[in-house]
Write an enzyme that holds these catalytic residues in place. Structure first.
Site, short mmCIF file in Angstrom:
data_model
loop_
_atom_site.label_atom_id
_atom_site.label_comp_id
_atom_site.label_asym_id
_atom_site.label_seq_id
_atom_site.Cartn_x
_atom_site.Cartn_y
_atom_site.Cartn_z
N SER A 259 0.82 -1.21 0.00
CA SER A 259 0.00 0.00 0.00
C SER A 259 0.85 1.26 0.00
CB SER A 259 -0.96 0.01 1.20
OG SER A 259 -0.24 0.00 2.41
N ASP B 267 -5.15 -9.37 6.40
CA ASP B 267 -4.44 -8.91 7.59
C ASP B 267 -3.47 -10.02 7.96
OD1 ASP B 267 -3.48 -8.09 10.03
OD2 ASP B 267 -5.44 -7.76 10.95
N SER C 165 14.62 -7.29 6.02
CA SER C 165 15.09 -7.16 7.39
C SER C 165 15.54 -5.73 7.63
CB SER C 165 16.22 -8.17 7.67
OG SER C 165 16.56 -8.19 9.03
N TYR D 183 11.21 -4.20 18.39
CA TYR D 183 11.30 -4.28 16.92
C TYR D 183 12.54 -5.06 16.52
CZ TYR D 183 12.04 -2.72 12.10
OH TYR D 183 12.26 -2.69 10.74
N LYS E 291 13.24 -8.73 14.32
CA LYS E 291 14.15 -8.85 13.19
C LYS E 291 15.30 -9.82 13.48
CE LYS E 291 12.03 -6.11 10.32
NZ LYS E 291 11.39 -6.68 9.11
#
Length: 274
Positions: A12, A55, A133, A147, A151
């Site tokens: 998007s 989703d 990544s 976060y 990763k």
């Protein structure tokens, strides 16, 4: 040359949209994922490609997504696991649900997508999985621990996955991104609901600092998309693909940290063995 079929998640906006745009211009088939009808219409009106609404945090929907694409196009040649977001704040500030949501999108959904697409790639004897990544997957810092953890998990899974699927002609690539000039620090960032004052008194405010970065990041998403597409089309010459100077600097800092650790502890470490 035979058209490739690309599945790119999170198209998007940002890097996902740019990759989709450039791949579509090459004549390959692009299927993107978006989260709502508005984004689907905007994507399909601007790019010669199809978007599917899902989703990805609802991971039970993923096998149906993959099956529907293969039924229509016969295969998926390239999976780009791009969708994700950054949860920022001090480790102590997060609650369990915030952490679960971060991992559902950034790690569990990626695992499920790989799991769902691999049987088809294996049957075809080829395929490429691109894992988007981050330099925070190499070295974590203040305020990005949750976060970065998602990763780090992605990196560990991908290192093993690369070795597991190579015998079947399937390639895995980790695109190690630095700060790109997308809306990652705008609409795509989320902060811990709790904001504990002791940290604000001792450390820079992660919320203020990240907002200041928005729109000023040095990484060019157009160039990043070009490099990723070129790597895929040239059979992914390297497992890790560092993108931006910031990623290289992070890698060098991590190497220096390991080298210092080895210098200080190697004799102790080796003395432990029988």
């Amino acid at each position: 040359m035979k058209q490739k079929v690309w599945l790119i998640t999170g198209v998007s906006k940002g890097l996902g949209r740019e990759i989709a745009k450039q791949v579509a211009c090459t004549g390959d088939i692009v299927i993107g994922t978006v989260r709502n009808e508005k984004d689907k219409v905007a994507f399909e009106n601007s790019i010669d490609a199809k978007a599917l609404i899902i989703d990805l945090a609802e991971t039970e929907q993923i096998p149906t997504l993959i099956t529907s694409i293969v039924k229509e196009h016969g295969r998926i040649d390239v999976l780009v696991n791009n969708a994700g977001f950054g949860a920022f704040g001090m480790i102590e500030e997060f609650d369990k649900e915030e952490i679960i949501n971060q991992f559902n999108v950034n790690f569990i959904a990626v695992w499920k997508l790989c799991q769902a697409v691999l049987p088809y790639m294996r049957d075809n004897g080829h395929g490429t999985i691109v894992q988007i990544s981050s330099r925070t997957g190499i070295m974590a810092g203040i305020g990005n621990g949750i976060y970065a953890s998602s990763k780090f998990a992605l990196e560990g899974m991908s290192e093993a996955l690369k070795q597991e699927v190579e015998p079947f002609g399937i390639k895995v690539m980790l695109a190690e991104l630095g700060a790109l000039r997308t809306d990652f620090f705008g609409a795509s960032i989320r902060y811990a609901k709790n904001n504990l004052s002791p940290y604000a008194e001792k450390l820079d405010d992660i919320r203020t600092n990240t907002k200041k970065l928005n729109g000023k990041q040095s990484g060019n998403p157009i160039k990043v998309a070009q490099v990723i597409i070129e790597a895929v089309n040239n059979d992914v010459p390297t497992f890790r693909l560092p993108l931006t100077a910031g990623t290289i600097d992070t890698m060098k800092a991590k190497i220096a940290e390991f080298q210092n650790c080895i210098a200080l502890t190697e004799n102790i470490a080796r003395s432990i063995d029988y």
